[in-house]
Design a protein around this motif. Structure first.
Motif, mmCIF file in Angstrom:
data_model
loop_
_atom_site.group_PDB
_atom_site.id
_atom_site.type_symbol
_atom_site.label_atom_id
_atom_site.label_comp_id
_atom_site.label_asym_id
_atom_site.label_seq_id
_atom_site.Cartn_x
_atom_site.Cartn_y
_atom_site.Cartn_z
ATOM 1 N N GLU A 355 -0.802 -6.012 2.727
ATOM 2 C CA GLU A 355 -0.240 -4.709 2.352
ATOM 3 C C GLU A 355 -1.202 -3.934 1.459
ATOM 4 O O GLU A 355 -1.375 -2.716 1.612
ATOM 5 C CB GLU A 355 1.104 -4.924 1.641
ATOM 6 N N THR A 365 1.991 5.572 5.532
ATOM 7 C CA THR A 365 3.204 6.027 6.210
ATOM 8 C C THR A 365 4.361 5.052 6.042
ATOM 9 O O THR A 365 5.510 5.458 5.864
ATOM 10 C CB THR A 365 2.911 6.222 7.710
ATOM 11 N N ARG A 366 4.059 3.725 6.092
ATOM 12 C CA ARG A 366 5.115 2.725 6.025
ATOM 13 C C ARG A 366 5.300 2.245 4.590
ATOM 14 O O ARG A 366 4.323 2.066 3.868
ATOM 15 C CB ARG A 366 4.792 1.528 6.923
ATOM 16 N N ARG A 369 6.329 -3.791 2.081
ATOM 17 C CA ARG A 369 7.342 -4.849 2.158
ATOM 18 C C ARG A 369 7.265 -5.670 0.869
ATOM 19 O O ARG A 369 6.346 -6.452 0.666
ATOM 20 C CB ARG A 369 7.103 -5.734 3.376
#
Length: 795
Positions: A355, A365-366, A369
């Motif tokens: 990540e 964009t995401r 997690r």
């Protein structure tokens, strides 16, 4: 010229793409491999702890028994050669003596030779002889002048027995040279065999030169006994052949590393079975008392073989099912611990690593997690806040998540894994397979403890008797006309030839020291009539009647102090009560006690006070326990003609202990001392099946704890501690700290996350600069004013 921010980011990314060195994978993988290996060792090793029908401790004890025999044989041969050489030298230093007087003097002082003779070298004529016929024909007098011409030699008699011949020259001015010959049998001096043991000395070819312990066929009554005798002779001959071949090996290659204690070649052998008994033997080649130092005895190439029949125990001490169950439990617990590490530490960390790299590449964009627990959750929350900041979001939801942290950190997870592994290792280390309550000490071990202690007791007694015999020999050659200077020469020579004396001196009846060699005498210079200094009666120890220095031939002069003063004396003829006195070195007596496989050894007097030992002790102290004192008191009681050696196995809160005691039994000057040798050792140090199983169980527990501590400690130092620091820095960065530069500690996953956070910090700074430049507006335009014109006519 400074590198641009883009180039710096490219360098950091390129370092992040390097192969990971270390990191979180290796310690977890190694822990898995170690636990798997330990499970295999546990499954295979525990079933073999009790497979041997004859325990290794019994085999090792036979090896030590043979070593005792080799030491006794070597000391006896060397002592005999030294005594003969010293006696011949003393005769050569005095007036010419008649051959009959020479052999009579030797026979009266020493009773170690079966035959003595004096031969005239030039003519070969027998001048005098005593005892057994000496095989003079086996000696070539023409070769005596050659190198090693006077070396001892072995001669085989017509009846098959072997004799050792020692040779010395008798030379006086004006008379033909004579050859002094002493013949001795290769019998073992003072070796206690017990009831079922036999011992033999063999040459380099494996031929048995002498043996003891096996009766002749005509001495037994039944046919079964005769069959057993023939079988024993055949088995001993087979052992002799194998031992002779192994005796040719180098000691460093022949002996098992770590056994130590004997400088020559030694070992144990396993033979055939007969009526349920297994023949086992120990062998030991004669070697010098010091490494690389040969003696008269070692030049003969002799080897000692000791054989005994041991009852086999076909039962197994442990079932292999225990090893399988223990290995299965370790696999389950280990799998659970490794699963915890993989699921709660490694996987979240690797996810964070990916990540963080995604964010540094500009993929915003995401959402990030975020892991559920610990430092990984804190770093994930910080990354999500940084992503939002790079997107320009300033919502309350971003700041609201700043305070949420996982309650269970990586350090707590390591503790949980350590506790899981300790659940298996702890009982193995402290509780399972304890042998003290169930250990069965083989009867042969107890017998060997008794017999070896008895042998050691006899060796100490013989050494004291030899010392007294030396003094008698010296006293017989110091006549009324011997000057103090000549006395000193004789004393110096005697003390240099024997390491047993700390002081030798000639003492007159009035206490005057006429000659001395060595340290200062500790005997009082004042004559006493049955009393010591200060008038305290000591039974004639220090100053006996009739000019004797003390009542007995050998005595202890003191009853307190740092070390006992042991002395012996012999009267000089024609000197009106003068005596030659020798004070023994206590270190010499202690050196006789240094035998492996017997544990702690002490020499005690008639009052059971310690006089010497093979390890640390205090002179004149009591034995260390009441049960040893009871053993010594019981062994000292006469059974029949004299007291006998004894041994016992103790079981109490201190564990299992094997102890033996042996009083002085036999003649000589040392008989009146009534001393005793006591030995004891813990059964836990013996290689018997129950303790083998316990030791293997403890080893498995130690290996489990070591593997857990090493790998989990590795994880804590390399991963967890840097991860906690990175979590703090990530939260500070997300909270607005833009000045602190983030440096990676290690080139691994945690270090890669730290580098990614540093890149994100730089991106946030650049974005801040861009936003600041765009927010600044241009300054307002002020309309230009027309110049004011002066009215016309005005200047």
């Amino acid at each position: 010229m400074a590198a641009s921010p883009a180039k710096r980011r490219h360098k950091v990314r390129r370092r992040a793409d390097m192969s990971l060195l270390g990191g979180i994978r290796p310690p977890i993988a190694i822990l898995s491999a170690l636990l798997l290996s330990l499970a295999g060792i546990t499954a295979l090793g525990f079933g073999r702890a009790g497979e041997e029908s004859v325990p290794k401790a019994v085999m090792t004890s036979q090896q030590h028994f043979a070593e005792d025999g080799a030491v006794a044989m070597r000391a006896s041969i060397d002592e005999s050669a030294a005594d003969l050489a010293r006696t011949a030298g003393l005769f050569n230093a005095g007036d010419p003596a008649q051959p009959d007087a020479v052999v009579d003097k030797i026979g009266s002082v020493y009773q170690k030779w079966v035959g003595t003779a004096v031969v005239e070298i030039s003519s070969g004529k027998m001048l005098a002889a005593r005892g057994e016929n000496v095989p003079v024909a086996a000696i070539d007098t023409a070769k005596l002048s050659e190198k090693d011409g006077l070396s001892p030699r072995m001669v085989r008699l017509a009846n098959g027995e072997t004799r050792l011949l020692s040779l010395e020259l008798l030379s006086w001015e004006g008379q033909p040279q004579q050859l002094l010959i002493a013949s001795s049998s290769l019998r073992f001096p003072g070796i206690s065999l017990g009831k079922f043991r036999s011992i033999a000395v063999i040459d380099s070819t494996g031929r048995i030169l002498s043996s003891d312990g096996i009766p002749e066929s005509e001495q037994v009554l039944t046919e079964d006994q005769r069959t057993g005798v023939e079988r024993s002779k055949k088995q001993l001959k087979a052992f002799a052949g194998v031992a002779a071949k192994r005796a040719e090996e180098h000691p460093l290659k022949a002996n098992v590393p770590g056994e130590g204690g004997y400088m020559g070649v030694s070992g144990s052998l396993r033979g055939d079975t007969f009526q349920g008994d297994r023949a086992v033997a120990g062998y030991a080649a004669l070697t010098g008392p010091e490494p690389g130092k040969g003696t008269v005895a070692t030049s003969l190439g002799l080897t000692v073989v000791a054989m005994v029949d041991v009852a086999e125990d076909p039962t197994r001490v442990t079932d292999p099912l225990f090893g399988l169950l223990a290995a299965g439990a370790l696999l389950l617990i280990g799998a659970l611990a490794v699963g915890v590490l993989l699921g709660t530490v490694q996987r979240p960390l690797l996810r964070l690593f990916l990540e963080s790299r995604r964010l540094t590449r500009g993929d915003l964009t995401r959402p990030v997690r975020v892991p559920r627990h610990g430092e990984a959750a804190r770093i994930g929350q910080a990354l999500e806040r940084l992503r939002r900041q790079l997107l320009g979001e300033r919502s309350d939801a971003d700041t609201a998540g700043a305070g949420r942290r996982g309650r269970i950190g990586a350090r707590a997870l390591l503790v949980v894994c350590g506790i899981l592994l300790l659940v298996w290792s702890g009982p193995m280390l402290l509780l399972v397979n304890r042998a003290d309550a169930t250990a069965v000490v083989p009867e042969q071990i107890t017998n060997d403890q008794r017999e070896r202690t008895d042998t050691l007791s006899d060796r100490v007694r013989r050494s004291l008797n030899e010392g007294h015999a030396d003094l008698v020999s010296v006293a017989g050659l110091l006549g009324a006309r011997t000057s103090p200077e000549d006395m000193t020469k004789v004393l110096d020579r005697t003390r240099n030839e024997h390491a047993r004396y700390r002081s030798l001196y000639v003492r007159a009846a009035d206490g005057t020291i006429l000659a001395r060699s060595g340290e200062s005498p500790r005997l009082s210079d004042e004559p006493k009539d049955g009393a010591t200094d200060g008038g305290k009666d000591d039974g004639g120890k220090n100053g006996g009647k009739d000019g004797r220095p003390f009542a007995d031939d050998i005595t202890v002069l003191n009853d307190s102090g740092t070390e006992p003063v042991i002395a012996s004396y012999a009267e000089l003829s024609g000197r009106d009560g003068s005596t030659v006195v020798g004070e023994f070195r206590i270190d010499f007596i202690n050196s006789l006690l240094k035998r492996p496989g017997l544990g702690e050894i002490r020499v005690i007097d008639a009052e059971r006070r310690v006089l010497g030992g093979n390890s640390g002790y205090l002179a004149f102290e009591d034995l260390p326990s009441a049960r040893l004192d009871e053993l010594a008191a019981g062994t000292g009681q006469k059974t029949g003609i004299s007291a006998r050696a004894g041994a016992v196995v103790y079981r109490d809160g201190d564990g299992v202990q094997v102890a033996g005691a042996a009083p002085f039994v036999g003649g000589g000057a040392a008989k009146s001392l009534n001393w005793m040798v006591v030995s004891w050792q813990p059964a836990a140090g013996l290689a018997i099946p129950e303790y083998n199983l316990q030791n293997r169980t403890v080893l498995a527990g130690l290996l489990g704890i070591t593997a857990a501590a090493a790998c989990l400690g590795w994880l804590h130092i390399i991963v967890v501690r840097p991860l906690r620091e990175v979590a703090k820095q990530a939260e500070s960065l997300a909270g607005g700290d833009r000045r602190t530069v983030l440096y990676p500690r290690h080139h691994d996953e945690v270090g890669a996350i730290a580098r990614s956070l540093e890149l994100l910090r730089q991106q946030v700074l650049e974005q801040r600069k861009r936003d600041g430049a765009g927010a600044t507006t241009a300054p307002a335009t002020v309309p230009a004013q027309a110049p004011v014109q002066a009215p016309a006519g005005r200047n």
